[in-house]
Motif scaffolding. Structure first.
Motif, PDB file in Angstrom:
ATOM      1  N   PRO A 286      30.174  24.866  44.764  1.00  0.00           N
ATOM      2  CA  PRO A 286      30.293  25.582  43.490  1.00  0.00           C
ATOM      3  C   PRO A 286      30.880  24.695  42.399  1.00  0.00           C
ATOM      4  CG  PRO A 286      32.091  26.187  44.942  1.00  0.00           C
ATOM      5  CD  PRO A 286      31.186  25.288  45.748  1.00  0.00           C
ATOM      6  N   PHE A 287      30.762  25.164  41.169  1.00  0.00           N
ATOM      7  CA  PHE A 287      31.445  24.554  40.037  1.00  0.00           C
ATOM      8  C   PHE A 287      32.933  24.856  40.201  1.00  0.00           C
ATOM      9  CE2 PHE A 287      33.009  24.359  35.671  1.00  0.00           C
ATOM     10  CZ  PHE A 287      32.331  23.260  35.151  1.00  0.00           C
ATOM     11  N   ILE A 288      33.771  23.821  40.148  1.00  0.00           N
ATOM     12  CA  ILE A 288      35.192  23.964  40.437  1.00  0.00           C
ATOM     13  C   ILE A 288      36.001  23.999  39.145  1.00  0.00           C
ATOM     14  CG2 ILE A 288      37.205  22.918  41.543  1.00  0.00           C
ATOM     15  CD1 ILE A 288      35.218  23.981  43.560  1.00  0.00           C
ATOM     16  N   VAL A 289      36.905  24.966  39.055  1.00  0.00           N
ATOM     17  CA  VAL A 289      37.829  25.060  37.923  1.00  0.00           C
ATOM     18  C   VAL A 289      39.252  24.960  38.472  1.00  0.00           C
ATOM     19  CG1 VAL A 289      38.655  26.500  36.014  1.00  0.00           C
ATOM     20  CG2 VAL A 289      36.231  26.550  36.662  1.00  0.00           C
ATOM     21  N   ILE A 290      40.094  24.186  37.810  1.00  0.00           N
ATOM     22  CA  ILE A 290      41.521  24.154  38.131  1.00  0.00           C
ATOM     23  C   ILE A 290      42.297  24.439  36.851  1.00  0.00           C
ATOM     24  CG2 ILE A 290      41.279  22.570  40.075  1.00  0.00           C
ATOM     25  CD1 ILE A 290      42.446  20.378  38.229  1.00  0.00           C
ATOM     26  N   GLU A 291      43.522  24.953  37.002  1.00  0.00           N
ATOM     27  CA  GLU A 291      44.276  25.447  35.853  1.00  0.00           C
ATOM     28  C   GLU A 291      45.704  24.912  35.821  1.00  0.00           C
ATOM     29  OE1 GLU A 291      43.880  29.610  36.541  1.00  0.00           O
ATOM     30  OE2 GLU A 291      41.896  29.724  35.633  1.00  0.00           O
ATOM     31  N   PRO A 292      45.895  23.616  35.624  1.00  0.00           N
ATOM     32  CA  PRO A 292      47.264  23.090  35.500  1.00  0.00           C
ATOM     33  C   PRO A 292      47.878  23.486  34.170  1.00  0.00           C
ATOM     34  CG  PRO A 292      45.661  21.373  35.039  1.00  0.00           C
ATOM     35  CD  PRO A 292      44.875  22.569  35.467  1.00  0.00           C
ATOM     36  N   GLY A 293      49.170  23.756  34.181  1.00  0.00           N
ATOM     37  CA  GLY A 293      49.894  24.055  32.949  1.00  0.00           C
ATOM     38  C   GLY A 293      51.169  23.249  32.904  1.00  0.00           C
ATOM     39  N   ARG A 294      52.114  23.599  33.798  1.00  0.00           N
ATOM     40  CA  ARG A 294      53.390  22.906  33.877  1.00  0.00           C
ATOM     41  C   ARG A 294      53.220  21.393  34.024  1.00  0.00           C
ATOM     42  NH1 ARG A 294      57.849  25.174  36.615  1.00  0.00           N
ATOM     43  NH2 ARG A 294      56.362  26.641  37.545  1.00  0.00           N
ATOM     44  N   SER A 295      52.283  20.969  34.885  1.00  0.00           N
ATOM     45  CA  SER A 295      52.153  19.540  35.161  1.00  0.00           C
ATOM     46  C   SER A 295      51.543  18.765  34.002  1.00  0.00           C
ATOM     47  CB  SER A 295      51.332  19.316  36.438  1.00  0.00           C
ATOM     48  OG  SER A 295      50.091  19.993  36.366  1.00  0.00           O
ATOM     49  N   ILE A 296      50.990  19.458  33.012  1.00  0.00           N
ATOM     50  CA  ILE A 296      50.487  18.789  31.818  1.00  0.00           C
ATOM     51  C   ILE A 296      51.577  18.640  30.761  1.00  0.00           C
ATOM     52  CG2 ILE A 296      48.950  19.093  29.817  1.00  0.00           C
ATOM     53  CD1 ILE A 296      46.778  19.988  31.702  1.00  0.00           C
ATOM     54  N   VAL A 297      52.370  19.685  30.558  1.00  0.00           N
ATOM     55  CA  VAL A 297      53.350  19.635  29.466  1.00  0.00           C
ATOM     56  C   VAL A 297      54.805  19.499  29.919  1.00  0.00           C
ATOM     57  CG1 VAL A 297      51.887  20.872  27.822  1.00  0.00           C
ATOM     58  CG2 VAL A 297      53.407  22.169  29.337  1.00  0.00           C
ATOM     59  N   GLY A 298      55.096  19.899  31.172  1.00  0.00           N
ATOM     60  CA  GLY A 298      56.490  19.889  31.626  1.00  0.00           C
ATOM     61  C   GLY A 298      57.176  18.543  31.504  1.00  0.00           C
ATOM     62  N   PRO A 299      56.605  17.490  32.104  1.00  0.00           N
ATOM     63  CA  PRO A 299      57.266  16.179  32.046  1.00  0.00           C
ATOM     64  C   PRO A 299      57.294  15.572  30.649  1.00  0.00           C
ATOM     65  CG  PRO A 299      55.657  16.288  33.844  1.00  0.00           C
ATOM     66  CD  PRO A 299      55.421  17.473  32.971  1.00  0.00           C
ATOM     67  N   ALA A 300      56.472  16.093  29.739  1.00  0.00           N
ATOM     68  CA  ALA A 300      56.364  15.518  28.395  1.00  0.00           C
ATOM     69  C   ALA A 300      57.434  16.027  27.448  1.00  0.00           C
ATOM     70  CB  ALA A 300      54.979  15.824  27.815  1.00  0.00           C
TER      71      ALA A 300
END
Length: 433
Positions: A286-300
């Motif tokens: 299938p077409f795969i979707v992932i939904e990162p949030g914290r790991s994109i903005v947290g360390p920044a």
């Protein structure tokens, strides 16, 4: 040395973020102050995007979970980086609309969407609505049919996975307010109902097993369980679902001893589990979707405060008070979230004191952390709490009628205000005379 790659020290021994002196930023913009490194955010977006392209052959989409930190500037960054956007409320959707975020790349989540929110999603042309329950399914079908539209949907499924995290942020088990259970048969019954509806088109399934997860195995197991359900759907209804959304929940480094999984390793392992399971169950990948949030903005991000009173209670503890607290960071009082903190103007010095970092709110539980190792601090010092880019501004409140801090974004060393500091006038703006 630091929990985030965007942090460092300068010749004065001051803490830097994105190459900028945090003490200077505090002096220029005041405290409390949220500071975000846009370059670090974009690097995280690129890393996720490249991993999905590499391991899923371009048949995937990284969708930023905007609940981690949502404002116009972040929505613009995510759009420019080619990511999708996960929204969970009319307010987050409105923010996305205000910057012209492509509606076809928006996924609308939530366990109790209102009628108005579903109407707004339909009218804006939101690409995917993630349906949580039978009531929402019937309501969405009626709303779509009455407007001559067909909503493309995923079902949120509870895969029954133990994510090894805090009970408050575990969402994949059967005892959860989110989603449809596999064990009871309600997930399959929802599929049967959706297949016969005119206002919705079932495209796939979604799961989210929790947050701040350091292990890869729960994600692999979730993929296997979800693909097993997709195979059961195919066998029972003849419909082969096209999309598998595996959610987010990837952990970040809040403390030096934390060891989060690299995005690339996660993607490689889970892609392998997807390939094996599809082959064993006779499914197309299938077409795969992932939904990162914290790991994109947290360390920044980090938060800067000015130190106030230091109260030493002999044989008990030392309280170090700051000019913020639970109003700008409620995560410790909610679930004892750990943080690293330091005296920004003496960041090069050794951490010789153990303190409880206390906020200014009239609440005994208003703490940012306990038993924290820090440099010697005194009134007037600048205190930095690290890795606060996620779920700090997003969860901020006006408790005690304290205005919320501004957000300053750094790009190639240049600073700009992306969310202004609230004023007292803002606090009474909606009050009736």
């Amino acid at each position: 040395m630091f929990v985030s790659d965007c942090l460092g020290l300068n010749a004065l021994g001051h803490l830097t973020i994105g190459g900028r002196d945090t003490v200077e930023l505090a002096q220029t913009y005041g405290t409390p102050l949220y500071v975000m490194d846009e370059d670090e955010i974009r690097r995280a977006c690129e890393s996720y995007r490249e991993s999905v392209n590499r391991y899923y052959g371009g048949r995937g989409l990284v969708t930023y979970a905007s609940k981690a930190f949502c404002c116009k500037a972040v929505c613009r960054i995510v759009a420019e980086e080619g990511l999708g956007l996960d929204v969970v409320s009319g307010g987050e959707l409105y923010t996305a609309k205000s910057v012209g975020f492509p509606p076809e790349r928006i996924f609308f989540h939530g366990n109790n969407k209102t009628v108005q929110e579903l109407i707004e999603a339909l009218e804006y042309g939101v690409g995917t609505i993630v349906v949580d329950n039978f009531d929402e399914l019937m309501l969405l079908d009626q709303l779509a049919v009455s407007r001559g539209k067909v909503a493309e949907i995923l079902f949120r499924i509870k895969p029954g996975i133990d994510a090894h995290t805090h009970d408050f942020v575990r969402t994949g088990q059967i005892d959860s307010k989110f989603g449809l259970a596999l064990e009871t048969g309600e997930a399959m019954e929802a599929v049967r109902q959706a297949v016969g509806m005119k206002g919705v088109r079932l495209k796939g399934v979604h799961c989210h097993i929790g947050s701040q997860i350091f292990d890869i195995e729960p994600f692999e197991h979730a993929a296997e369980v979800m693909l097993g359900f997709m195979a059961d759907v195919k066998a029972e209804t003849g419909r082969e679902l096209e999309i598998l959304d595996l959610g987010g929940g990837f952990g970040i480094k809040y403390l030096p001893e934390h060891d989060p999984v690299q995005y690339d390793r996660y993607m490689q392992r889970v892609a392998g589990a997807v390939e094996r399971t599809c082959k064993a169950r006779g499914l197309r990948t299938p077409f795969i979707v992932i939904e990162p949030g914290r790991s994109i903005v947290g360390p920044a991000g980090l938060t800067l405060y000015t130190a106030g009173a230091v109260k030493e209670i002999p044989g008990v503890r030392t309280y170090l008070s700051v000019d913020g607290g639970m109003g700008d960071n409620p995560r410790y009082i909610l679930y004892q979230a750990p943080y690293e903190a330091m005296v920004a103007n003496r960041a090069a010095e050794p951490k010789t004191r153990t303190v409880t970092l206390a906020g200014r709110c009239c609440e005994s539980g208003d703490l940012i952390g306990e038993h924290m190792q820090m440099q010697e601090a005194r009134a007037g010092d600048i205190i930095a709490v690290l890795a606060t880019g996620a779920y700090n501004y997003a969860m901020a409140s006006n408790y005690n009628r304290i205005p919320r801090p501004p957000v300053v974004m750094l790009r190639e060393g240049r600073a700009r205000v992306v969310v202004r500091r609230e004023s007292y006038e803002d606090l009474v703006r909606n009050d009736e005379d």
